[in-house]
Design an enzyme around this catalytic site. Structure first.
Site, PDB file in Angstrom:
ATOM      1  N   HIS A 153       0.844  -1.198   0.000  1.00  0.00           N
ATOM      2  CA  HIS A 153       0.000   0.000   0.000  1.00  0.00           C
ATOM      3  C   HIS A 153       0.877   1.245   0.000  1.00  0.00           C
ATOM      4  CE1 HIS A 153       0.820  -0.536   4.385  1.00  0.00           C
ATOM      5  NE2 HIS A 153       0.871   0.785   4.393  1.00  0.00           N
ATOM      6  N   HIS A 198      -5.775  -2.181   4.732  1.00  0.00           N
ATOM      7  CA  HIS A 198      -5.823  -1.014   3.864  1.00  0.00           C
ATOM      8  C   HIS A 198      -5.023  -1.287   2.595  1.00  0.00           C
ATOM      9  CE1 HIS A 198      -2.128  -0.536   6.015  1.00  0.00           C
ATOM     10  NE2 HIS A 198      -1.896   0.720   5.743  1.00  0.00           N
ATOM     11  N   HIS A 213       4.642   7.263   2.661  1.00  0.00           N
ATOM     12  CA  HIS A 213       5.450   6.058   2.499  1.00  0.00           C
ATOM     13  C   HIS A 213       4.846   5.073   1.511  1.00  0.00           C
ATOM     14  CE1 HIS A 213       2.767   4.553   5.858  1.00  0.00           C
ATOM     15  NE2 HIS A 213       2.818   3.435   5.157  1.00  0.00           N
ATOM     16  N   HIS A 245       1.590  -0.620  15.324  1.00  0.00           N
ATOM     17  CA  HIS A 245       0.558   0.391  15.132  1.00  0.00           C
ATOM     18  C   HIS A 245      -0.714  -0.020  15.866  1.00  0.00           C
ATOM     19  CE1 HIS A 245       2.538   2.846  12.177  1.00  0.00           C
ATOM     20  NE2 HIS A 245       2.615   1.901  11.272  1.00  0.00           N
ATOM     21  N   TYR A 254       9.853   1.935   9.902  1.00  0.00           N
ATOM     22  CA  TYR A 254       9.916   2.945   8.845  1.00  0.00           C
ATOM     23  C   TYR A 254      11.337   3.432   8.658  1.00  0.00           C
ATOM     24  CZ  TYR A 254       4.846   3.318   9.050  1.00  0.00           C
ATOM     25  OH  TYR A 254       3.513   3.044   8.999  1.00  0.00           O
ATOM     26  N   GLU A 264       8.034   1.554   4.389  1.00  0.00           N
ATOM     27  CA  GLU A 264       7.664   0.759   5.557  1.00  0.00           C
ATOM     28  C   GLU A 264       7.802  -0.711   5.177  1.00  0.00           C
ATOM     29  OE1 GLU A 264       3.421   0.355   6.391  1.00  0.00           O
ATOM     30  OE2 GLU A 264       3.799   0.060   8.522  1.00  0.00           O
TER      31      GLU A 264
END
Lengths: 306, 102
Positions: A153, A198, A213, A245, A254, A264
């Protein structure tokens, strides 16, 4: 078939200041595989478990950032259908001929309200994932570095946030999976085109068209820690992590590529179905939403984009 | 070879080796003064004006330093290696995410 319409993030084209430094980073350190080059000097890469010919295009440039991100749609009919729906939303589209990127079919291209360019395509040459389709082994030998499994993503910073989210949900059929809200103002939106936590995320911001990112999947938390070792061994500029997270539950780290584009690598995030409820984090809790352990926001993570 | 770097804005001084970039020199003993971002020439937050001294500079994103600025001593500190003592002013800053007020 459960997957229709927009199937998955297909590729991201990143601008890089030095192609050789970028290749050392993405191939030797992260484990992507070079699959082609073209006469514009662009280099095509894929992660080992991806079947299509490329998921990352490195474009030599005098600046950093994202040129475009592309989604693969399920059929040619979907491509025409989304072209109409994007136009009906009021966003101009253009067609990029097949072969402009080596091995990629015709693309529909447009600038979303937040200033980022996105392309849709239905066809890309498939070269396989280095393991047989009959009696497949669990992984191929000889993959380098962090052994990234797939391009997963992007998280983007852009203006006109509300219109961007409306565009992706109403014109492109993505679902809002998770969000950060400050009262009735949405600060962050995590959007999914399928079962993933996501496929793209947007943060409310003052400038258009920025990359926060580009993210790649790893196999486990242990692999994230191993990536952290590689980051220090190879003197890669670390941003944040390894940590977890709250948003998406992912285990993460990261860092920056040699042109200042943030990457990431992550593992073990959550999943969703079309009937899953939207998950909401309140702005008062945003530290925990972003870095679940420390609960402390990091200035560079919040404010550095390319 | 190591040189002294002075941040005019704060008076902060630190030493930086020839093979290091200025941010690495600043950070190695926990000194502060220049905003730290990507450390790869792409994000622009460590933009500085070098007011005196000799240095070498690696490729920087033209989104943040134009050719004319580069000729006039403006650079990203993460791409600058000293060849003499350096004096500089900080131009860059970390952008803030837009968080609407309640």
């Amino acid at each position: 078939m459960a997957f229709t319409g927009i199937m998955r993030p297909g590729h991201v084209q990143l601008r890089v200041l030095d192609i050789d430094e970028a290749l050392t980073h993405y191939c030797d350190n992260m484990g992507l595989i070079e699959t082609d080059r073209d006469d514009q000097g662009r280099v095509y890469l894929k992660c080992w478990d991806e079947i299509d010919k490329f998921s990352v295009v490195l474009e030599p440039s005098d600046r950093a950032g994202m040129d475009h991100m592309a989604f693969k749609v399920a059929t040619e009919q979907d491509l025409s259908r989304f072209e109409s729906r994007v136009k009906d939303f009021g966003v101009e589209t253009s067609r990029v001929p097949a072969g402009e990127l080596n091995g990629c079919g015709e693309r529909i291209s447009f600038i979303a309200p937040g200033g980022h360019r996105f392309d849709l395509y239905a066809q890309k040459e498939q070269i396989g994932n280095s393991i047989p389709t009959t009696n497949p082994s669990p992984w191929p030998e000889g993959i380098k570095g962090m052994k990234a499994i797939r391009f997963d993503h992007c998280l983007l910073y852009g203006n006109d946030h509300d219109e961007t989210v409306r565009f992706f949900t109403e014109a492109l059929d993505l679902d809002l999976a998770e969000q950060v809200v400050d009262g009735d103002v949405q600060i962050a939106a995590f959007l999914s085109c399928g079962y993933k936590a996501h496929d793209i995320a947007f943060i409310r911001h003052e400038e258009p068209g920025k990359l926060h990112h580009a993210s790649f999947l790893l196999g486990s938390w242990e692999q994230v820690l191993r990536a952290a070792d590689i980051i220090s061994m190879k003197d890669i500029p670390l941003d944040v992590g390894p940590t977890r997270h709250g948003l998406t539950r992912g285990m993460t780290i990261y860092y920056y590529d040699p042109s200042g584009n943030r990457n990431e690598v992550f593992a073990e995030d959550s999943y969703r179905y079309p009937d899953s409820p939207v998950l909401t984090w309140e702005a008062d809790n945003v530290g925990q939403a972003i870095f679940y352990h420390s609960r402390v926001l990091v200035d560079s993570f919040m404010g550095v984009v390319s | 070879m190591s040189y002294k770097v002075t941040i005019a804005d704060t008076g902060e001084e630190f030493h930086c080796r020839e093979l290091q970039h200025l941010l690495a020199g600043m950070q190695q003993l926990g000194k502060k003064g220049i905003p730290v971002g990507c450390r790869s020439g792409g994000c622009g937050v460590c933009k500085v004006r070098i007011t005196s001294g000799e240095y070498q500079v690696k490729k920087m994103s033209r989104d943040h330093v134009s050719e004319q600025e580069e000729e006039n001593g403006i650079a990203l500190a993460c791409r600058v290696s000293p060849r003499s003592d350096i004096q500089l002013q900080v131009l860059g800053h970390l952008k803030k995410i837009v968080t609407p007020k309640k």
